[in-house]
Design a protein around this motif. Structure first.
Motif, PDB file in Angstrom:
ATOM      1  N   GLU A 170       6.949   2.958   3.824  1.00 35.65           N
ATOM      2  CA  GLU A 170       6.050   2.541   4.903  1.00 35.65           C
ATOM      3  C   GLU A 170       6.005   1.009   5.034  1.00 35.65           C
ATOM      4  O   GLU A 170       5.940   0.464   6.123  1.00 35.65           O
ATOM      5  CB  GLU A 170       4.630   3.061   4.648  1.00 35.65           C
ATOM      6  N   ASP A 171       6.035   0.305   3.879  1.00 41.40           N
ATOM      7  CA  ASP A 171       5.976  -1.157   3.896  1.00 41.40           C
ATOM      8  C   ASP A 171       7.042  -1.735   2.962  1.00 41.40           C
ATOM      9  O   ASP A 171       6.775  -2.035   1.790  1.00 41.40           O
ATOM     10  CB  ASP A 171       4.562  -1.608   3.454  1.00 41.40           C
ATOM     11  N   PRO A 172       8.278  -1.895   3.467  1.00 37.58           N
ATOM     12  CA  PRO A 172       9.386  -2.361   2.617  1.00 37.58           C
ATOM     13  C   PRO A 172       9.170  -3.769   2.050  1.00 37.58           C
ATOM     14  O   PRO A 172       9.788  -4.156   1.065  1.00 37.58           O
ATOM     15  CB  PRO A 172      10.605  -2.344   3.558  1.00 37.58           C
ATOM     16  N   ASN A 173       8.272  -4.573   2.673  1.00 42.46           N
ATOM     17  CA  ASN A 173       8.063  -5.960   2.215  1.00 42.46           C
ATOM     18  C   ASN A 173       7.016  -6.069   1.098  1.00 42.46           C
ATOM     19  O   ASN A 173       6.767  -7.149   0.574  1.00 42.46           O
ATOM     20  CB  ASN A 173       7.615  -6.841   3.400  1.00 42.46           C
ATOM     21  N   ALA A 174       6.379  -4.949   0.744  1.00 47.34           N
ATOM     22  CA  ALA A 174       5.325  -4.989  -0.281  1.00 47.34           C
ATOM     23  C   ALA A 174       5.914  -5.336  -1.648  1.00 47.34           C
ATOM     24  O   ALA A 174       7.094  -5.064  -1.915  1.00 47.34           O
ATOM     25  CB  ALA A 174       4.625  -3.636  -0.337  1.00 47.34           C
ATOM     26  N   ASN A 175       5.084  -5.934  -2.503  1.00 51.17           N
ATOM     27  CA  ASN A 175       5.509  -6.263  -3.867  1.00 51.17           C
ATOM     28  C   ASN A 175       5.469  -4.973  -4.705  1.00 51.17           C
ATOM     29  O   ASN A 175       4.391  -4.401  -4.911  1.00 51.17           O
ATOM     30  CB  ASN A 175       4.544  -7.306  -4.458  1.00 51.17           C
ATOM     31  N   PRO A 176       6.661  -4.483  -5.201  1.00 50.16           N
ATOM     32  CA  PRO A 176       6.701  -3.191  -5.901  1.00 50.16           C
ATOM     33  C   PRO A 176       5.769  -3.115  -7.109  1.00 50.16           C
ATOM     34  O   PRO A 176       5.130  -2.089  -7.341  1.00 50.16           O
ATOM     35  CB  PRO A 176       8.170  -3.064  -6.336  1.00 50.16           C
ATOM     36  N   GLU A 177       5.668  -4.208  -7.887  1.00 46.26           N
ATOM     37  CA  GLU A 177       4.837  -4.176  -9.107  1.00 46.26           C
ATOM     38  C   GLU A 177       3.352  -4.053  -8.774  1.00 46.26           C
ATOM     39  O   GLU A 177       2.615  -3.259  -9.377  1.00 46.26           O
ATOM     40  CB  GLU A 177       5.098  -5.427  -9.950  1.00 46.26           C
ATOM     41  N   GLU A 178       2.904  -4.852  -7.780  1.00 51.33           N
ATOM     42  CA  GLU A 178       1.490  -4.794  -7.382  1.00 51.33           C
ATOM     43  C   GLU A 178       1.159  -3.417  -6.785  1.00 51.33           C
ATOM     44  O   GLU A 178       0.098  -2.838  -7.052  1.00 51.33           O
ATOM     45  CB  GLU A 178       1.194  -5.881  -6.335  1.00 51.33           C
ATOM     46  N   LEU A 179       2.117  -2.912  -5.974  1.00 55.02           N
ATOM     47  CA  LEU A 179       1.956  -1.599  -5.334  1.00 55.02           C
ATOM     48  C   LEU A 179       1.795  -0.512  -6.397  1.00 55.02           C
ATOM     49  O   LEU A 179       0.908   0.337  -6.316  1.00 55.02           O
ATOM     50  CB  LEU A 179       3.187  -1.318  -4.458  1.00 55.02           C
ATOM     51  N   ARG A 180       2.678  -0.586  -7.414  1.00 50.13           N
ATOM     52  CA  ARG A 180       2.634   0.427  -8.480  1.00 50.13           C
ATOM     53  C   ARG A 180       1.286   0.371  -9.215  1.00 50.13           C
ATOM     54  O   ARG A 180       0.696   1.417  -9.496  1.00 50.13           O
ATOM     55  CB  ARG A 180       3.793   0.218  -9.453  1.00 50.13           C
ATOM     56  N   LYS A 181       0.810  -0.841  -9.530  1.00 55.03           N
ATOM     57  CA  LYS A 181      -0.476  -0.976 -10.241  1.00 55.03           C
ATOM     58  C   LYS A 181      -1.608  -0.352  -9.438  1.00 55.03           C
ATOM     59  O   LYS A 181      -2.455   0.364  -9.975  1.00 55.03           O
ATOM     60  CB  LYS A 181      -0.768  -2.464 -10.506  1.00 55.03           C
ATOM     61  N   ARG A 182      -1.608  -0.653  -8.118  1.00 58.02           N
ATOM     62  CA  ARG A 182      -2.671  -0.115  -7.264  1.00 58.02           C
ATOM     63  C   ARG A 182      -2.615   1.421  -7.219  1.00 58.02           C
ATOM     64  O   ARG A 182      -3.634   2.100  -7.378  1.00 58.02           O
ATOM     65  CB  ARG A 182      -2.521  -0.691  -5.840  1.00 58.02           C
ATOM     66  N   ILE A 183      -1.385   1.955  -7.043  1.00 59.94           N
ATOM     67  CA  ILE A 183      -1.228   3.409  -6.941  1.00 59.94           C
ATOM     68  C   ILE A 183      -1.572   4.092  -8.264  1.00 59.94           C
ATOM     69  O   ILE A 183      -2.201   5.155  -8.291  1.00 59.94           O
ATOM     70  CB  ILE A 183       0.216   3.770  -6.470  1.00 59.94           C
TER      71      ILE A 183
END
Length: 898
Positions: A519-532
């Motif tokens: 959905e958001d290819p520009n998101a930071n993968p590490e931050e995204l993973r922590k949030r999820i």
């Protein structure tokens, strides 16, 4: 008071307990080695693999190497995937290496377990096959576990449909190869139709680990794999036999309309034999009762069925010069649908329209006989104990229950039995609504897609939001099943849907991360993973509070194993959960096994509408009923296997002979042996042993020598010589034929002659084997009737199939000898034309043709064909129905010239 058996188990432990105990010292040894392997560098792990492989090739047994190999593999998996195998996973890996089935509950990490024995057995350099139930899982597991093998310095391959040949050969030459059971079986058959060793894909059958072993080796074991292709045009035979059938009298056949069956009487057989002799279809001196007549009898029976059972404008219509079947339920035409086994061709002959060639089986094998080719076989599943007897008898596999890493916390409720299906479904909807209101995720198991859709309609009426899973697209199926553990999720699925996919409470973190990145290819993968991960932890806590996954079975299956598989979806890795089955007296299993008696009991108990009976006794009686059905199904599979075993011995002999021919440098000795055997047969036929000179048929011998050996020798003059004996004539024919072939070899040149011999031998074997398979199919379809004459059909099949096999070998020798005697060097133009024909023929045989279908016919898995993918259609004729199912001719549909 305890029984002797229970007392003995208390003192000595069960056999399963003893097996588990026996692995503990090995597991302790692997754990002791762990610090040593943790200290190795990444390159050190790969060097350890090389060292272990050298030791294996030097003769050290794999059992001796096991502790070090498993310690190395555990460390490789920890670094590549962040997964450290538990002790129970190492135990499972030990049992697999020993050639057992490891029964491990859902969520215990079977995919990782397979890497241990795969890595250990791949050290020999002979390759390991890991077998999965669908292409999606094969690709997923190869990609996922390939990281572990790469960390250990090993290669991974994956096999999938329509794969380019060079890529497929490379995948089979990898250390570990992932594939589905279908592709492995088809590749085995395709390999045994190849003309050169270099073109073969598989490199032997060393060790296979079968994932979901119960599904592959039991549920799919009745479905043979078949490669079919166009047969030769037999229009004349159909027309000739069809001309006889209208003259058949009423006393020549018996008709059973209820069973839709018609058979010749003894008088009918005599009448047909007489007419077929007159027409020259049945050779002089051959009876319809001879094994060689099986094919003719089959065609005659199909012609009789076409005339006496199938009525024009009721069962079929003739339109545009084609016979089109009519659906007996809807009254609609079924364009493109054809009856199998030559029956459609018999109707075409009856109606005087153009006869389309039937498909012929080029090669076939059952899964039982394919998997018994492996030197060592093992498997994994969550449910195997109930089928332990079948695994032991058919495959020689033991079943070991591996303990779970965490104790099971799932609550299994007693079955609730209702009077009617309607009451049962009302109770199911109510139970789903109650659980859904508190946010508990629910997985509802149904026995068919039809029933899952009916339940879906009821839930819509009740306003319960849900997902319906139809097992059609494996990837989508896996995603829906993976998300079935989310808060408030309601998933309706067929019992077997999504096998191989874990249901994690709160949902699947990896899946959520991938979807968020899409959905958001520009998101930071590490931050995204922590949030999820934080969101997931919160959702999981709420799901745990709601009671974990609730598995609800809407019906008991014929097999306890499938019920256990569904139940095992809940309670993974010590999670809480519950399971319940809702039944009614109208369910198939209850109806077949004593529902009348149960109905009376329930009436006496004064059960009111909507009330259920819940009691351990009901569970016990149901389990007994299921065990009975399982036993009956096992007997059916065993009987089918006995018949296939007869053909399997012949298949192995033919495939083995083909391989020897492909491996041989010089085939002149085999060709000479065949030629001499043909000469022996000719001498025996025309100069009987211990016969007088005036009883010799020298004219007949001369004619046969001319035809089969292409020699013009003075046989009559030899016979007139004084004191000449049959052995003298035999030796002279040997010498004359050997000289003739030596002269041919000189003309061709030694290397060309070897190639000619190889191609003629392979083509003749393939042609005769195809004819033989057709005869065996026909024999198999009629041999069951021998039971009426108090003769065992299996023994009859064994005897007659052996006679047919001997007959095939004799005619093979004659064909090879005749072709070699008539072969001559060709001009360049002739060579080019012959090569073009040969390549076209090979291409036709390599491609699987569209299956013919007959309602109620035994299922058969036909290689490759998919009506939605034109690349799998082969080469349809311009006037054939389009394989896409549109009902139009191919030339007016996908074959239209733009």
């Amino acid at each position: 008071m305890l029984g002797f058996g229970t007392l003995a188990k208390k003192v000595f432990g069960t056999p399963n307990d003893r097996k588990i105990k026996s692995t503990r010292p090995t597991v302790a040894r692997i754990n002791e080695l762990e610090p040593e392997f943790e200290a190795l560098s990444d390159e050190g792990l790969k060097q350890k693999t090389e060292e272990l492989a050298r030791r294996a090739k030097a003769g050290e047994s794999l059992d001796e190497l096991l502790p070090e190999a498993y310690a190395n593999c555990r460390e490789g998996a920890r670094r590549a995937l962040g997964l450290r195998a538990f002790d129970v996973q190492l135990m499972g890996g030990i049992f697999l290496h020993e050639g057992n089935i490891a029964e491990m509950k859902t969520g215990e990490g079977k995919t990782l377990v397979a890497t241990f024995p795969a890595y250990l057995n791949a050290l020999t350099g002979k390759g390991v096959h890991i077998v999965t139930v669908n292409d999606y899982l094969a690709k997923r597991d190869a990609d996922w576990m390939g990281k572990v093998y790469a960390a250990l310095g090993m290669t991974t391959g994956v096999i999938y449909p329509q794969q380019p040949e060079d890529e497929k050969r490379a995948a089979y030459r990898a250390d570990i190869t992932y594939a589905t059971n279908n592709e492995l079986g088809f590749d085995y058959l395709r390999d045994n139709m190849k003309s050169n060793l270099e073109d073969m894909s598989q490199r032997g059958h060393n060790f296979a680990i079968v994932d979901e072993v119960d599904s592959i080796l039991i549920d799919e074991a009745r479905t043979p794999l078949i490669i079919s292709g166009p047969s030769q045009d037999r229009s004349e035979l159909y027309q000739s036999i069809d001309a006889v059938v209208p003259h058949v009298q009423d006393d020549h056949f018996t008709l059973d309309e209820k069973q839709r069956n018609v058979t010749f009487t003894d008088e009918g057989n005599e009448f047909m034999e007489e007419r077929l002799h007159l027409l020259g279809i049945l050779p002089e001196g051959q009876s319809l009762y001879d094994p060689e007549s099986t094919s003719i009898v089959h065609h005659a029976t199909q012609a009789l069925r076409a005339h006496k059972l199938f009525r024009k404008d009721k069962d079929y219509i003739v339109r545009g010069g084609e016979v089109m079947l009519i659906d007996e339920f809807t009254g609609r035409m079924m364009p493109g649908r054809r009856l199998s086994d030559g029956l459609h061709q018999a109707i075409e002959a009856k109606e005087g329209v153009s006869i389309q060639p039937e498909n012929v089986t080029l090669a076939s094998v059952t899964f039982q006989n394919y998997f018994r080719l492996y030197d060592k076989l093992s498997g994994m599943t969550g449910t195997a104990t109930t089928e332990a007897e079948e695994f032991g008898q058919i495959y020689g596999l033991g079943v070991v229950e591996v303990p779970t890493n965490q104790p099971i916390a799932r609550v299994d409720e007693h079955d609730a039995v209702y009077r009617t299906a309607s009451e049962k479904y009302s109770a199911i909807v109510e139970s789903i609504r109650e659980a859904n209101q508190k946010g508990q995720p629910i997985l509802v198991g149904t026995t068919s897609i039809e029933k899952s859709e009916m339940l879906s309609d009821r839930l819509k009426e009740a306003g319960v939001k849900h997902n319906v899973l139809n097992a059609r697209h494996h990837e989508q199926e896996a995603k829906i099943v993976a998300e079935a553990g989310r808060l408030g999720a309601v998933t309706i699925a067929t019992n077997m849907a999504g096998r191989g996919t874990d249901i994690q409470l709160g949902g699947n973190v990896e899946l959520k991360v991938m979807e968020a990145l899409d959905e958001d290819p520009n998101a930071n993968p590490e931050e995204l993973r922590k949030r999820i991960e934080a969101e997931h932890a919160d959702e999981k806590a709420r799901v745990l509070e709601a009671g974990g996954l609730f598995v609800l079975g809407t019906e008991r299956h014929e097999s306890r194993r499938i019920d256990n598989q569904l139940r095992g979806r809940s309670g993974r890795q010590g999670d809480p959960g519950r399971s319940a089955f809702f039944l009614s007296l109208e369910d198939d299993l209850m109806r077949i096994f004593g529902s009348d008696r149960l109905d009376k009991v329930l009436s006496r108990l004064g059960m009111e509408e909507g009330e259920a009976i819940v009691h351990p006794w009901v569970n016990k009686s149901l389990e007994k009923a299921q065990a009975k059905v399982e036993g009956r199904n096992f007997d059916i599979r065993k009987q089918l296997l006995k018949f296939d075993d007869v053909m399997n011995d012949q298949r192995k002999a033919i495939f083995g002979q083909r391989r020897e021919i492909m491996e041989a440098e010089d085939l002149s000795e085999i060709a000479a042996d065949m030629r001499h055997q043909v000469i022996d047969d000719m001498i025996d036929a025309h100069i009987p042993p211990k016969s007088y000179h005036d009883q010799w048929d020298t004219d007949g011998l001369h004619a046969e020598v001319t035809e089969k050996l292409n020699l013009d020798v003075p046989v009559a003059a030899w016979a007139d010589e004084e004191g000449v004996a049959e052995d003298d004539i035999r030796e002279r024919l040997y010498d004359a034929s050997d000289e003739s072939m030596a002269a041919k070899a000189a003309q061709f040149g030694p290397e060309n002659m070897r190639n000619v011999e190889k191609q003629i031998l392979l083509q003749s074997i393939d042609g005769k084997w195809r004819e033989h398979l057709l005869r065996l199919e026909h024999l198999r379809s009629v041999v069951g009737f021998r039971g009426y004459a108090q003769r065992d059909p299996l023994n009859e099949y064994k005897t007659e199939s052996f006679t047919l096999f001997e007959s095939m070998l004799n005619s093979l020798r004659e064909e090879v000898t005749q072709k070699l005697s008539q072969v001559r060097p060709l001009s360049q133009e002739e060579q080019d034309e012959l090569m073009r024909q040969f390549m076209a023929q090979q291409e036709a045989f390599q491609k699987a043709a569209q299956p013919e279908a007959e309602a109620g016919a035994d299922e058969a898995l036909v290689e490759g064909f998919d009506e939605s993918r034109p690349e799998t259609w082969g080469n349809p004729g311009r006037n054939d129905p389009c394989p896409c199912g549109s009902g139009k001719k191919f030339k007016h549909c996908h074959g239209a010239l733009v």
